[in-house]
Design a protein around this motif. Structure first.
Motif, PDB file in Angstrom:
ATOM      1  N   ARG A 139       0.834  -1.202   0.000  1.00 50.85           N
ATOM      2  CA  ARG A 139       0.000   0.000   0.000  1.00 50.85           C
ATOM      3  C   ARG A 139       0.870   1.254   0.000  1.00 50.85           C
ATOM      4  O   ARG A 139       0.610   2.203  -0.742  1.00 50.85           O
ATOM      5  CB  ARG A 139      -0.917   0.004   1.227  1.00 50.85           C
ATOM      6  CG  ARG A 139      -1.813   1.236   1.318  1.00 50.85           C
ATOM      7  CD  ARG A 139      -2.698   1.192   2.554  1.00 50.85           C
ATOM      8  NE  ARG A 139      -1.985   0.908   3.780  1.00 50.85           N
ATOM      9  CZ  ARG A 139      -1.371   1.822   4.532  1.00 50.85           C
ATOM     10  NH1 ARG A 139      -1.365   3.083   4.167  1.00 50.85           N
ATOM     11  NH2 ARG A 139      -0.773   1.474   5.657  1.00 50.85           N
ATOM     12  N   ARG A 141       3.932   1.564  -1.122  1.00 55.01           N
ATOM     13  CA  ARG A 141       4.567   1.695  -2.430  1.00 55.01           C
ATOM     14  C   ARG A 141       3.606   2.268  -3.458  1.00 55.01           C
ATOM     15  O   ARG A 141       3.981   3.092  -4.286  1.00 55.01           O
ATOM     16  CB  ARG A 141       5.089   0.338  -2.896  1.00 55.01           C
ATOM     17  CG  ARG A 141       6.309  -0.114  -2.156  1.00 55.01           C
ATOM     18  CD  ARG A 141       6.785  -1.434  -2.657  1.00 55.01           C
ATOM     19  NE  ARG A 141       7.880  -1.920  -1.818  1.00 55.01           N
ATOM     20  CZ  ARG A 141       8.351  -3.136  -1.850  1.00 55.01           C
ATOM     21  NH1 ARG A 141       7.845  -4.013  -2.685  1.00 55.01           N
ATOM     22  NH2 ARG A 141       9.349  -3.492  -1.062  1.00 55.01           N
ATOM     23  N   MET A 142       2.357   1.839  -3.410  1.00 59.30           N
ATOM     24  CA  MET A 142       1.354   2.364  -4.346  1.00 59.30           C
ATOM     25  C   MET A 142       1.106   3.847  -4.099  1.00 59.30           C
ATOM     26  O   MET A 142       0.971   4.634  -5.043  1.00 59.30           O
ATOM     27  CB  MET A 142       0.051   1.565  -4.237  1.00 59.30           C
ATOM     28  CG  MET A 142       0.165   0.163  -4.800  1.00 59.30           C
ATOM     29  SD  MET A 142      -1.317  -0.833  -4.543  1.00 59.30           S
ATOM     30  CE  MET A 142      -2.545   0.121  -5.384  1.00 59.30           C
ATOM     31  N   GLU A 143       1.032   4.244  -2.850  1.00 66.18           N
ATOM     32  CA  GLU A 143       0.833   5.664  -2.533  1.00 66.18           C
ATOM     33  C   GLU A 143       2.013   6.497  -3.009  1.00 66.18           C
ATOM     34  O   GLU A 143       1.822   7.581  -3.569  1.00 66.18           O
ATOM     35  CB  GLU A 143       0.636   5.847  -1.026  1.00 66.18           C
ATOM     36  CG  GLU A 143      -0.692   5.339  -0.526  1.00 66.18           C
ATOM     37  CD  GLU A 143      -0.802   5.385   0.990  1.00 66.18           C
ATOM     38  OE1 GLU A 143      -1.888   5.062   1.493  1.00 66.18           O
ATOM     39  OE2 GLU A 143       0.188   5.745   1.670  1.00 66.18           O
ATOM     40  N   ASN A 144       3.244   6.000  -2.804  1.00 65.20           N
ATOM     41  CA  ASN A 144       4.429   6.731  -3.269  1.00 65.20           C
ATOM     42  C   ASN A 144       4.446   6.831  -4.790  1.00 65.20           C
ATOM     43  O   ASN A 144       4.786   7.869  -5.352  1.00 65.20           O
ATOM     44  CB  ASN A 144       5.706   6.067  -2.760  1.00 65.20           C
ATOM     45  CG  ASN A 144       5.871   6.215  -1.261  1.00 65.20           C
ATOM     46  OD1 ASN A 144       5.296   7.125  -0.661  1.00 65.20           O
ATOM     47  ND2 ASN A 144       6.625   5.316  -0.661  1.00 65.20           N
ATOM     48  N   ALA A 145       4.083   5.759  -5.468  1.00 62.49           N
ATOM     49  CA  ALA A 145       4.056   5.784  -6.931  1.00 62.49           C
ATOM     50  C   ALA A 145       2.998   6.764  -7.432  1.00 62.49           C
ATOM     51  O   ALA A 145       3.202   7.479  -8.416  1.00 62.49           O
ATOM     52  CB  ALA A 145       3.776   4.386  -7.465  1.00 62.49           C
ATOM     53  N   ARG A 146       1.858   6.833  -6.754  1.00 62.41           N
ATOM     54  CA  ARG A 146       0.797   7.765  -7.136  1.00 62.41           C
ATOM     55  C   ARG A 146       1.273   9.205  -6.968  1.00 62.41           C
ATOM     56  O   ARG A 146       0.990  10.072  -7.798  1.00 62.41           O
ATOM     57  CB  ARG A 146      -0.453   7.504  -6.286  1.00 62.41           C
ATOM     58  CG  ARG A 146      -1.676   8.254  -6.781  1.00 62.41           C
ATOM     59  CD  ARG A 146      -2.925   7.961  -5.971  1.00 62.41           C
ATOM     60  NE  ARG A 146      -3.149   6.535  -5.815  1.00 62.41           N
ATOM     61  CZ  ARG A 146      -3.496   5.967  -4.665  1.00 62.41           C
ATOM     62  NH1 ARG A 146      -3.672   6.682  -3.587  1.00 62.41           N
ATOM     63  NH2 ARG A 146      -3.687   4.663  -4.600  1.00 62.41           N
ATOM     64  N   LYS A 147       2.001   9.480  -5.891  1.00 59.21           N
ATOM     65  CA  LYS A 147       2.529  10.832  -5.667  1.00 59.21           C
ATOM     66  C   LYS A 147       3.507  11.220  -6.745  1.00 59.21           C
ATOM     67  O   LYS A 147       3.498  12.342  -7.250  1.00 59.21           O
ATOM     68  CB  LYS A 147       3.192  10.921  -4.289  1.00 59.21           C
ATOM     69  CG  LYS A 147       2.226  10.898  -3.142  1.00 59.21           C
ATOM     70  CD  LYS A 147       2.958  10.902  -1.803  1.00 59.21           C
ATOM     71  CE  LYS A 147       1.994  10.718  -0.645  1.00 59.21           C
ATOM     72  NZ  LYS A 147       2.708  10.626   0.633  1.00 59.21           N
ATOM     73  N   LYS A 148       4.383  10.288  -7.145  1.00 61.87           N
ATOM     74  CA  LYS A 148       5.356  10.558  -8.203  1.00 61.87           C
ATOM     75  C   LYS A 148       4.656  10.786  -9.537  1.00 61.87           C
ATOM     76  O   LYS A 148       5.057  11.627 -10.325  1.00 61.87           O
ATOM     77  CB  LYS A 148       6.338   9.398  -8.347  1.00 61.87           C
ATOM     78  CG  LYS A 148       7.336   9.294  -7.207  1.00 61.87           C
ATOM     79  CD  LYS A 148       8.256   8.108  -7.421  1.00 61.87           C
ATOM     80  CE  LYS A 148       9.173   7.928  -6.238  1.00 61.87           C
ATOM     81  NZ  LYS A 148      10.029   6.722  -6.399  1.00 61.87           N
ATOM     82  N   PHE A 149       3.589  10.025  -9.770  1.00 62.36           N
ATOM     83  CA  PHE A 149       2.858  10.136 -11.039  1.00 62.36           C
ATOM     84  C   PHE A 149       2.146  11.478 -11.157  1.00 62.36           C
ATOM     85  O   PHE A 149       2.038  12.040 -12.228  1.00 62.36           O
ATOM     86  CB  PHE A 149       1.869   8.988 -11.163  1.00 62.36           C
ATOM     87  CG  PHE A 149       1.159   8.943 -12.485  1.00 62.36           C
ATOM     88  CD1 PHE A 149       1.838   8.568 -13.638  1.00 62.36           C
ATOM     89  CD2 PHE A 149      -0.180   9.279 -12.574  1.00 62.36           C
ATOM     90  CE1 PHE A 149       1.196   8.528 -14.849  1.00 62.36           C
ATOM     91  CE2 PHE A 149      -0.839   9.235 -13.780  1.00 62.36           C
ATOM     92  CZ  PHE A 149      -0.148   8.858 -14.924  1.00 62.36           C
ATOM     93  N   LYS A 150       1.656  12.002 -10.030  1.00 66.23           N
ATOM     94  CA  LYS A 150       0.920  13.280 -10.033  1.00 66.23           C
ATOM     95  C   LYS A 150       1.842  14.449 -10.313  1.00 66.23           C
ATOM     96  O   LYS A 150       1.417  15.468 -10.818  1.00 66.23           O
ATOM     97  CB  LYS A 150       0.201  13.490  -8.698  1.00 66.23           C
ATOM     98  CG  LYS A 150      -1.016  12.638  -8.551  1.00 66.23           C
ATOM     99  CD  LYS A 150      -1.737  12.945  -7.246  1.00 66.23           C
ATOM    100  CE  LYS A 150      -2.969  12.078  -7.098  1.00 66.23           C
ATOM    101  NZ  LYS A 150      -3.658  12.352  -5.844  1.00 66.23           N
ATOM    102  N   LYS A 151       3.120  14.344  -9.976  1.00 59.67           N
ATOM    103  CA  LYS A 151       4.069  15.446 -10.180  1.00 59.67           C
ATOM    104  C   LYS A 151       4.361  15.645 -11.593  1.00 59.67           C
ATOM    105  O   LYS A 151       4.181  15.768 -12.570  1.00 59.67           O
ATOM    106  CB  LYS A 151       5.385  15.185  -9.445  1.00 59.67           C
ATOM    107  CG  LYS A 151       5.229  15.278  -7.980  1.00 59.67           C
ATOM    108  CD  LYS A 151       6.552  15.029  -7.301  1.00 59.67           C
ATOM    109  CE  LYS A 151       6.395  15.057  -5.791  1.00 59.67           C
ATOM    110  NZ  LYS A 151       7.628  14.806  -5.110  1.00 59.67           N
TER     111      LYS A 151
END
Length: 151
Positions: A139, A141-151
């Protein structure tokens, strides 16, 4: 006929078809609990008689020799909110021979007078296990990936 007119007719047809004039009533537990409880006679009715009257008890406490039954009736208001209009609960206590010795009946008015404790209940749920740790790390890792994707 235009597409807009066809869509509006379809919309209104579906809208009015989903409406009902009958009251939507959901019943949980034993129907007509109050009247069935009146059939039980103290020091006469045994467990077998109660099974015939009310059916199997959803809540049994063998230590206290107690069976509990409930009836909850709810309906939906005009705006989809649930409204509980009947909430009955009965506890039947038995002696050592399985004969009813005491009946406690609670309705909505009596339940308003019950005092509940403010203490928090400790959970006996799953502690830190391998699967829980794995799911938590996934979970994160998914949240971190989502944050990177939004940038």
């Amino acid at each position: 006929m235009s597409i807009l007119k066809k869509l509006s007719i379809l919309f209104f047809t579906l809208f009015f078809a989903s409406c009902t004039l009958n009251k939507i009533d959901n019943v949980h537990g034993v129907s007509n609990l109050k009247n069935k409880t009146k059939l039980i006679k103290i020091n006469e009715t045994n467990k077998n008689d109660i099974l015939k009257i009310m059916g199997p008890a959803p809540i049994k406490n063998k230590e206290d020799k107690r069976w509990s039954y409930f009836e909850v009736r709810e309906t939906k208001t005009k705006y989809g909110k649930r409204d509980i209009y009947l909430n009955d609960y009965v506890e039947i206590f038995f002696n050592n021979y399985g004969i009813a010795k005491k009946i406690d009946f609670y309705d909505l008015e009596k339940m308003k007078n019950i005092k509940f404790t403010e203490e928090k209940t400790k959970t006996l749920a799953v502690k830190d296990t391998f699967s829980r740790n794995l799911l938590n790390s996934t979970r994160k890792r998914m949240e971190n990936a989502r944050k990177k994707f939004k940038k």
